[in-house]
Design a protein around this motif. Structure first.
Motif, short mmCIF file in Angstrom:
data_model
loop_
_atom_site.label_atom_id
_atom_site.label_comp_id
_atom_site.label_asym_id
_atom_site.label_seq_id
_atom_site.Cartn_x
_atom_site.Cartn_y
_atom_site.Cartn_z
N SER A 72 -120.39 80.69 33.47
CA SER A 72 -121.88 79.86 33.16
C SER A 72 -122.68 79.48 34.01
O SER A 72 -122.08 79.07 35.27
CB SER A 72 -121.12 78.72 32.30
OG SER A 72 -122.46 77.98 32.22
N ASP A 75 -122.47 75.08 33.95
CA ASP A 75 -121.55 74.40 34.64
C ASP A 75 -120.34 74.87 35.19
O ASP A 75 -119.13 74.40 35.20
CB ASP A 75 -121.02 73.50 33.35
CG ASP A 75 -120.77 74.39 32.06
OD1 ASP A 75 -120.22 75.59 32.40
OD2 ASP A 75 -120.92 73.67 31.15
N THR A 77 -118.31 77.00 33.96
CA THR A 77 -117.35 77.40 33.15
C THR A 77 -117.23 79.05 33.32
O THR A 77 -117.98 79.78 33.17
CB THR A 77 -117.74 77.21 31.55
OG1 THR A 77 -117.72 75.65 31.91
CG2 THR A 77 -116.48 77.55 30.70
N MET A 95 -112.36 75.53 32.94
CA MET A 95 -113.25 74.62 33.08
C MET A 95 -113.11 73.91 34.32
O MET A 95 -112.21 73.54 34.88
CB MET A 95 -113.31 73.52 31.81
CG MET A 95 -113.53 74.51 30.60
SD MET A 95 -112.99 73.80 29.07
CE MET A 95 -111.04 74.32 29.31
N TYR A 97 -113.56 70.25 36.35
CA TYR A 97 -113.88 69.07 36.16
C TYR A 97 -113.63 68.27 37.22
O TYR A 97 -113.32 68.78 38.08
CB TYR A 97 -112.82 68.38 35.14
CG TYR A 97 -112.89 68.82 33.53
CD1 TYR A 97 -113.89 68.49 32.82
CD2 TYR A 97 -112.12 69.69 33.20
CE1 TYR A 97 -113.81 68.83 31.52
CE2 TYR A 97 -112.05 70.17 31.87
CZ TYR A 97 -113.10 69.82 31.02
OH TYR A 97 -113.17 70.07 29.70
N ARG A 321 -116.36 65.22 23.04
CA ARG A 321 -116.04 66.47 23.98
C ARG A 321 -117.27 67.01 24.32
O ARG A 321 -118.44 67.34 23.45
CB ARG A 321 -115.34 67.33 23.32
CG ARG A 321 -115.12 68.45 23.95
CD ARG A 321 -113.86 69.28 24.46
NE ARG A 321 -112.54 68.61 23.81
CZ ARG A 321 -111.70 69.20 23.28
NH1 ARG A 321 -112.02 70.54 22.76
NH2 ARG A 321 -110.75 68.85 22.72
N ARG A 322 -117.83 66.94 25.67
CA ARG A 322 -118.79 67.74 26.21
C ARG A 322 -118.78 69.10 25.94
O ARG A 322 -117.93 69.87 26.17
CB ARG A 322 -118.71 67.34 27.81
CG ARG A 322 -119.95 67.57 28.44
CD ARG A 322 -120.02 66.91 29.92
NE ARG A 322 -118.81 67.06 30.49
CZ ARG A 322 -118.66 67.82 31.57
NH1 ARG A 322 -119.70 68.59 32.03
NH2 ARG A 322 -117.64 67.78 32.38
N GLU A 323 -119.88 69.66 25.61
CA GLU A 323 -119.92 71.28 25.21
C GLU A 323 -120.10 71.93 26.87
O GLU A 323 -120.82 71.42 27.60
CB GLU A 323 -121.00 71.54 24.45
CG GLU A 323 -121.05 73.12 24.14
CD GLU A 323 -122.23 73.47 23.24
OE1 GLU A 323 -122.04 74.66 22.70
OE2 GLU A 323 -123.28 72.82 23.26
N MET A 324 -118.96 72.76 27.00
CA MET A 324 -119.00 73.45 28.35
C MET A 324 -119.27 75.07 28.05
O MET A 324 -118.82 75.76 26.99
CB MET A 324 -117.62 73.33 29.06
CG MET A 324 -117.93 71.98 29.58
SD MET A 324 -116.21 71.44 30.35
CE MET A 324 -116.89 71.79 32.16
N GLY A 325 -119.84 75.58 29.03
CA GLY A 325 -120.08 77.16 28.86
C GLY A 325 -120.85 77.58 27.72
O GLY A 325 -120.61 78.56 27.16
#
Ligand code: SAH
Length: 343
Positions: A72, A75, A77, A95, A97, A321-325
């Motif tokens: 991604s 972020d 990901t 992911m 963090y 929950r934060r959306e990732m990717g």
């Protein structure tokens, strides 16, 4: 096909080595080589050559292969499509963090649970993953990354408690100081609610985090979107959760995916609050990820905030929950589904 030696625990390896007439300590030697990442028996230089050859006739040390990788640009990901020895595909997502890297691993090819909003279950369950195939995801992605993966979540494709024995072997090997040395508190197992298996897991008294996919506060709604609820209703599930907390002293984390117009009203938030209030728990709210053809869409920001506010006011900690990717559709079985045309 040869059996992968990473499918075994150290005790099971000891039975294999003694079966070959070799001393028990060979098991520890083999085990350590495996988790140092060897790809052939020839690299196990402290084993007698004849023994290596005999092992090679029956067993393998092969790895899953990276078929595709997406990174991604939002972020970092990473999403991996991995190819197994029998040409089935699974997915893992990595992911980043602030506290380090977390990998989300699969435990089955496909899934039999049939949740209405989930892409992984669309083609049904193909097969369980072996312990080695689960651990391979951590090792292969870790090597590709070139860094240590400190946290593992069993939240990829499949229902981990529907593959109980292999998942227990995985947990033992990933946690072992001779294996990957990942602390139990850095591992989260997510289940759709196979209550009888939750009791079994509790009796093992591990220190992993149990995450329970709740997604609805009453039986009518939950049975609608999660067929497993017809087997283990909310009352049975909550009893199992309370037992888990009592046995392990660990806080349970409830997953609640917010679907617009389905489970996101104020009434439902209050009902959820009432259901879980006296428990040692945390709630993760996840605006549902769109999966083609399910017809579900995510609750808007205002509805999400209202839902979270009601839980927090009632004394239950809840995070969104934060959306990732987002740019590489890293969520929930979408990659394999696309690869195999299941979605
Ligand atoms: N079978 C296990 C673990 C895999 S699913 C379980 O059910 O918990 C991991 C999490 O993703 C579960 O909470 C699941 O309900 C959730 N999930 C599945 N599809 C989703 C979607 N489209 N949007 C948001 N969450 C989803």
């Amino acid at each position: 096909m040869k059996t992968n030696l990473k499918d075994y625990t150290i005790q099971e390896l000891a039975e294999i080595t003694t079966g070959f007439g070799e001393p028990k300590f060979r098991a520890k030697q083999i085990f350590e080589w495996l988790y140092r990442g060897v790809r052939s028996f020839d690299e196990m230089t402290n084993l007698p050559k004849a023994f290596r050859e005999r092992l090679n006739e029956k067993f393998s040390v092969s790895r899953v292969k990276i078929a595709k990788k997406f990174v991604s640009s939002i972020d970092e990901t990473r999403r991996y499509l991995l190819q197994l020895d029998d040409d089935n595909y699974i997915e893992s997502v990595l992911m980043k963090y602030h506290h380090g890297y977390t990998i989300c691993v699969s435990t089955q090819v496909g899934c039999a649970m049939g949740c209405a909003f989930c892409a992984s279950t669309r083609g049904g369950k193909v097969r369980n993953l072996t312990a080695g195939e689960i651990i391979d995801q951590v090792m292969t992605v870790g090597e590709d990354l070139g860094d240590r993966i400190s946290n593992i979540v069993l939240m990829g494709m499949g229902e981990p408690l529907d593959n109980f024995d292999n998942v227990m072997r995985f947990l033992e090997n990933v946690n072992s100081p001779h294996g990957l040395s990942v602390g139990q508190r850095h591992i989260t197992l997510s289940t759709c609610g196979l209550a009888d298996r939750i009791y079994e897991l509790a009796d093992r008294q591990l220190q992993i985090t149990l995450s329970v996919s709740l997604h609805a506060p009453n039986d009518e709604k939950r049975s609608d979107i999660m067929p497993v609820n017809r087997r283990y209703n909310i009352e049975k599930l909550m009893a199992a959760c309370r037992y888990y907390i009592e046995k392990t002293n660990r806080r349970i984390s409830f997953e609640y995916t917010l679907i617009s117009g389905v489970n996101d009203t104020e009434t439902e938030a209050r009902e959820l609050l009432k259901l879980i209030s006296p428990m040692l728990c945390h709630v993760n709210l996840i605006p549902v990820n769109r999966v083609r053809e399910t017809g579900f869409s995510a609750s808007g920001a205002a509805a999400v905030e209202r839902f979270r506010g009601i839980l927090e006011k009632g004394g239950i900690s809840a995070t969104v929950r934060r959306e990732m990717g987002a740019d590489i559709s890293a969520a929930c079985g979408q990659l394999r589904a696309a690869a195999e045309n299941l979605a």
